[in-house]
Design a protein around this motif. Structure first.
Motif, mmCIF file in Angstrom:
data_model
loop_
_atom_site.group_PDB
_atom_site.id
_atom_site.type_symbol
_atom_site.label_atom_id
_atom_site.label_comp_id
_atom_site.label_asym_id
_atom_site.label_seq_id
_atom_site.Cartn_x
_atom_site.Cartn_y
_atom_site.Cartn_z
ATOM 1 N N GLY A 31 13.929 -76.641 84.315
ATOM 2 C CA GLY A 31 12.822 -76.684 83.655
ATOM 3 C C GLY A 31 12.494 -77.552 82.332
ATOM 4 N N VAL A 32 13.590 -78.249 81.957
ATOM 5 C CA VAL A 32 13.797 -79.143 80.996
ATOM 6 C C VAL A 32 13.042 -80.261 81.298
ATOM 7 C CG1 VAL A 32 15.156 -80.652 79.335
ATOM 8 C CG2 VAL A 32 15.900 -78.496 80.174
ATOM 9 N N ARG A 33 12.147 -80.812 80.360
ATOM 10 C CA ARG A 33 11.121 -81.991 80.718
ATOM 11 C C ARG A 33 11.202 -83.091 79.700
ATOM 12 N NH1 ARG A 33 11.495 -80.325 84.644
ATOM 13 N NH2 ARG A 33 10.432 -79.026 85.963
ATOM 14 N N ILE A 34 12.330 -83.152 79.107
ATOM 15 C CA ILE A 34 12.865 -84.607 78.326
ATOM 16 C C ILE A 34 14.346 -84.545 78.503
ATOM 17 C CG2 ILE A 34 12.572 -83.479 76.127
ATOM 18 C CD1 ILE A 34 12.039 -86.404 75.075
ATOM 19 N N VAL A 35 14.654 -85.593 79.145
ATOM 20 C CA VAL A 35 16.189 -85.772 79.160
ATOM 21 C C VAL A 35 16.660 -87.219 78.741
ATOM 22 C CG1 VAL A 35 18.240 -86.205 81.107
ATOM 23 C CG2 VAL A 35 16.355 -84.151 81.388
ATOM 24 N N GLN A 36 17.911 -87.123 77.995
ATOM 25 C CA GLN A 36 18.685 -88.468 77.593
ATOM 26 C C GLN A 36 19.643 -88.740 78.338
ATOM 27 O OE1 GLN A 36 20.913 -89.317 73.717
ATOM 28 N NE2 GLN A 36 19.008 -88.794 73.148
ATOM 29 N N TYR A 37 19.958 -89.972 78.687
ATOM 30 C CA TYR A 37 21.199 -90.511 79.454
ATOM 31 C C TYR A 37 21.931 -90.958 78.163
ATOM 32 C CZ TYR A 37 24.097 -93.689 82.103
ATOM 33 O OH TYR A 37 25.147 -94.380 82.441
ATOM 34 N N ARG A 38 23.249 -90.372 78.030
ATOM 35 C CA ARG A 38 24.093 -90.687 77.011
ATOM 36 C C ARG A 38 25.392 -90.933 77.688
ATOM 37 N NH1 ARG A 38 24.330 -87.541 71.299
ATOM 38 N NH2 ARG A 38 26.414 -86.369 72.228
ATOM 39 N N ARG A 39 25.799 -92.344 77.722
ATOM 40 C CA ARG A 39 27.050 -92.555 77.958
ATOM 41 C C ARG A 39 27.508 -93.709 76.983
ATOM 42 N NH1 ARG A 39 29.361 -93.376 83.986
ATOM 43 N NH2 ARG A 39 31.292 -94.699 83.528
ATOM 44 N N LYS A 40 28.643 -93.400 76.474
ATOM 45 C CA LYS A 40 29.107 -94.377 75.496
ATOM 46 C C LYS A 40 29.795 -95.554 75.853
ATOM 47 C CE LYS A 40 27.493 -92.109 71.934
ATOM 48 N NZ LYS A 40 26.233 -92.795 71.406
ATOM 49 N N GLU A 41 30.427 -95.636 76.937
ATOM 50 C CA GLU A 41 31.061 -96.646 77.408
ATOM 51 C C GLU A 41 31.333 -96.716 79.145
ATOM 52 O OE1 GLU A 41 35.265 -94.200 76.808
ATOM 53 O OE2 GLU A 41 34.462 -95.574 75.313
#
Length: 205
Positions: A31-41
């Motif tokens: 049900g989350v409606r804002i997602v951040q893709y966080r990949r550092k390398e």
């Protein structure tokens, strides 16, 4: 584009799910409606593939898709926005060149939050509110610091750092727009169920 209130999921592969796309799917199914893709390398091609897959998922669920740090990946994957820290690309330059992007800026003090707002950020990621396993070196703002940041700016503020299910009512009481969660959801045995619990906790607080 209107920023959704409530839980903001950030992908990470250190916990139960070992894949950024599946981490995003767990947030969205919960049900989350804002997602951040966080990949550092990693390889830019792989990052782009993952970002595009998460973009498709967010389209499916009607969610906002943000890429952490990487303006290039955000643009090439057709993300809704990019989130930048104090050592990343300057907000005002991103705003000038890519005016249509949602831009999030990190802040741990009122001054940093005001600086982000003045530079053209659409929202502030404020924290670390509590000690965080993913950012152990971050300055702790506490709830009072978060409240001060919320009051100082006229844009939405998402709390970040060490957010637990139990702390959601206190976070919401500061006037924050939402709460960014990583380990609180992704370290759970059943991340989808936990995401749902966080979403409900925010709605009911």
């Amino acid at each position: 584009m209107k920023l959704p209130k409530g839980i903001y999921g950030i992908t990470d592969t250190s916990y139960t799910i070992k894949n950024h796309v599946e981490a995003a799917r767990a947030f969205l199914e919960g049900g989350v409606r804002i997602v951040q893709y966080r990949r550092k390398e990693g390889s830019i091609r792989v990052m782009l593939e993952e970002a595009r897959a998460i973009r498709r998922l967010c389209n499916e669920y009607g969610a906002v898709f943000i890429v952490d740090d990487r303006v290039d990946i955000a643009i090439l994957s057709d993300a809704d926005g990019v989130h930048v820290g104090l050592d990343d690309a300057p907000v005002d330059e991103i705003r000038r060149r890519f005016g249509g992007l949602i831009i999030g800026a990190s802040a741990s003090t009122v001054d940093e939050a005001l600086q982000g707002e003045r530079a053209g950020a659409n929202y502030i990621g404020a924290g670390s509110v509590f000690p965080s396993p993913t950012r152990p070196d971050y300055r702790i703002t506490g709830l009072d610091g978060l409240r001060s940041i919320v009051r100082s700016v006229n844009i939405p503020v998402y709390a970040i750092g060490g957010i637990t299910l139990e702390s959601i009512p206190a976070i919401k009481a500061t006037g924050a727009w939402g709460a960014a969660v990583i380990s609180g959801i992704l370290a759970a045995k059943d991340p989808v169920k936990m995401a749902r619990a966080f979403v409900e906790a925010w709605e009911n607080a």
